[in-house]
Design an enzyme around this catalytic site. Sequence first.
Site, PDB file in Angstrom:
ATOM      1  N   HIS A 246     -15.259  18.861 -76.015  1.00 51.44           N
ATOM      2  CA  HIS A 246     -14.454  19.255 -74.863  1.00 51.44           C
ATOM      3  C   HIS A 246     -14.777  20.696 -74.500  1.00 51.44           C
ATOM      4  O   HIS A 246     -15.032  21.517 -75.373  1.00 51.44           O
ATOM      5  CB  HIS A 246     -12.955  19.138 -75.184  1.00 51.44           C
ATOM      6  CG  HIS A 246     -12.105  19.054 -73.962  1.00 51.44           C
ATOM      7  ND1 HIS A 246     -11.704  20.169 -73.281  1.00 51.44           N
ATOM      8  CD2 HIS A 246     -11.621  17.992 -73.297  1.00 51.44           C
ATOM      9  CE1 HIS A 246     -10.975  19.791 -72.248  1.00 51.44           C
ATOM     10  NE2 HIS A 246     -10.912  18.477 -72.217  1.00 51.44           N
TER      11      HIS A 246
ATOM     12  N   ASP B 237     -10.553  10.579 -74.381  1.00 52.04           N
ATOM     13  CA  ASP B 237     -11.211   9.309 -74.039  1.00 52.04           C
ATOM     14  C   ASP B 237     -11.616   8.495 -75.255  1.00 52.04           C
ATOM     15  O   ASP B 237     -12.043   7.344 -75.110  1.00 52.04           O
ATOM     16  CB  ASP B 237     -12.457   9.611 -73.195  1.00 52.04           C
ATOM     17  CG  ASP B 237     -12.074  10.134 -71.827  1.00 52.04           C
ATOM     18  OD1 ASP B 237     -12.462  11.259 -71.481  1.00 52.04           O
ATOM     19  OD2 ASP B 237     -11.323   9.427 -71.136  1.00 52.04           O
TER      20      ASP B 237
ATOM     21  N   HIS C  20     -17.050  12.880 -67.734  1.00 58.27           N
ATOM     22  CA  HIS C  20     -15.647  13.192 -67.408  1.00 58.27           C
ATOM     23  C   HIS C  20     -14.805  11.935 -67.611  1.00 58.27           C
ATOM     24  O   HIS C  20     -14.742  11.415 -68.713  1.00 58.27           O
ATOM     25  CB  HIS C  20     -15.589  13.750 -65.975  1.00 58.27           C
ATOM     26  CG  HIS C  20     -14.282  14.328 -65.536  1.00 58.27           C
ATOM     27  ND1 HIS C  20     -13.262  14.639 -66.382  1.00 58.27           N
ATOM     28  CD2 HIS C  20     -13.858  14.673 -64.292  1.00 58.27           C
ATOM     29  CE1 HIS C  20     -12.252  15.147 -65.684  1.00 58.27           C
ATOM     30  NE2 HIS C  20     -12.580  15.178 -64.415  1.00 58.27           N
TER      31      HIS C  20
END
Length: 429
Positions: A312, A368, A273
């Site tokens: 994702h 990210d 995460h």
Amino acid sequence: MTEEAAAEGTLSVTDSRTGRSYQLPIIDGAIRTLDLRQIKVDADDFGLMGYDPAFQNTASCRSDITYIDGDKGILRYRGYPIEELAGRRNFLEVSHLLLTGELPSPEEQRDWVAEITNHTFIHESIKKFIDGFHHDAHPMGMLVSAVGALSTFYPEAKQVQDPEVRHRQIVRLIAKMPTIAAFAYRHAMGLYYAYPDDELSYTGNFLNMMWRATELKYRPDPILERALDVLLILHADHEQNCSTSTMRLVGSSQADPYSSMSAACAALYGPLHGGANEQVLRMLRTVGTVGNIPDYIQRVKQGEFRLMGFGHRVYKNFDPRAQLIKKVAEQVFEVTGRSPLLDIALEIERIALEDDYFVSHKLYPNVDFYSGIIYLAMGIPVEMFPVLFAIGRTPGWLAHWEEGLLDPEQKIGRPRQLYVGPAQRHLES
Ligand code: SDX
């Protein structure tokens, strides 16, 4: 919260065990899983449940905060496209939007900024337990602890049904997260705690608390100040992700927002995460050179490890935030100089997007993948990356926490299970 719409149709199901048929209303593209409970084989039967490990196809709530379309790469906060907000608003304006449903008027923004600015200091006692951590303590571990500890300084926060009490805690958390984050960093570096400067912007003040040395007045670089503001906007909310769902679940027990947000920070800490941006940097450093990429990609495809920053649960084409962050990277590197890790990241992305494994698994760069490279170029250490994610996500967590508390359909969250353990048995002695 938008009211429940009328049924747009029904789902007809027939239970082959009994031959009985049922009509389940379809509302907003979903059936109520509780409607399955009527499907029984006999009066003693508990009734059918929906089984959905990791909640891959379960709507836990009705929300009007953030909308995501994973196939079209759409992300909107209260209806506004992320591309417009990131380009034309600042983080505190977007925080106001997420929390209240509307962007602030100029007067509201002035009052909102003043309110946040007045709460950037933390109780001096908090420094004592930050000092208690080892020099090499991970700042996320410090953040999880400090956020939870704030609940002991503001006992009124337990009055979660009082709107004025909720508002005061929301302001305190948004205001104090950068201070706690910067203090954690300064502790790790053995530096004095640089106090907030109320004359600076939200992100300018964070940079001040991170970097001020001997100068009397820290002056943030405006390009870096704006770049960080955009990064916080891009992280501000993302509907029912792991940490936000955690915030809602803990909040559903009527725990105070500090305790709920400490749990959300803990969920974000995970490498799958919010901890992914830190893992991306470690991955890029492991790859080391562009020439090593093909071998590394091969090892990913063989399942040896995952390509961090890719994939994702919702976005199956592209993460719009990753595209916006790439633009921020170019602006930052004009100030800081180009990072060689960016060349490795760009080549990994180019190769992966042409490789059938990633295309067939619908794996694309997520939020990210590039954020860490920017933070590193700004001088922020790898361990602080998820902490910056937490600062950005704070208004989203709090907006969902409050929406859950005010939702008349919600109550304490308590999932069921499919018990597959041993039948009753008795002690032999
Ligand atoms: C964030 O939910 C959110 O909105 C999160 C977030 C937010 O703003 O809050 O967007 C922020 O958390 C972004 C994600 C950051 N995490 C990473 O970058 C870590 C690497 N990515 C993965 O671990 C993964 O893609 C997830 C966790 C992001 C999504 O996982 P899913 O949807 O549960 O997918 P999965 O684990 O079931 O994988 C499906 C398949 C598997 O292959 P098979 O077993 O079916 O053969 O895809 C493969 C996985 O092995 N796969 C990957 C991969 N991600 C999934 N293979 C290689 N590299 C990867 N990164």
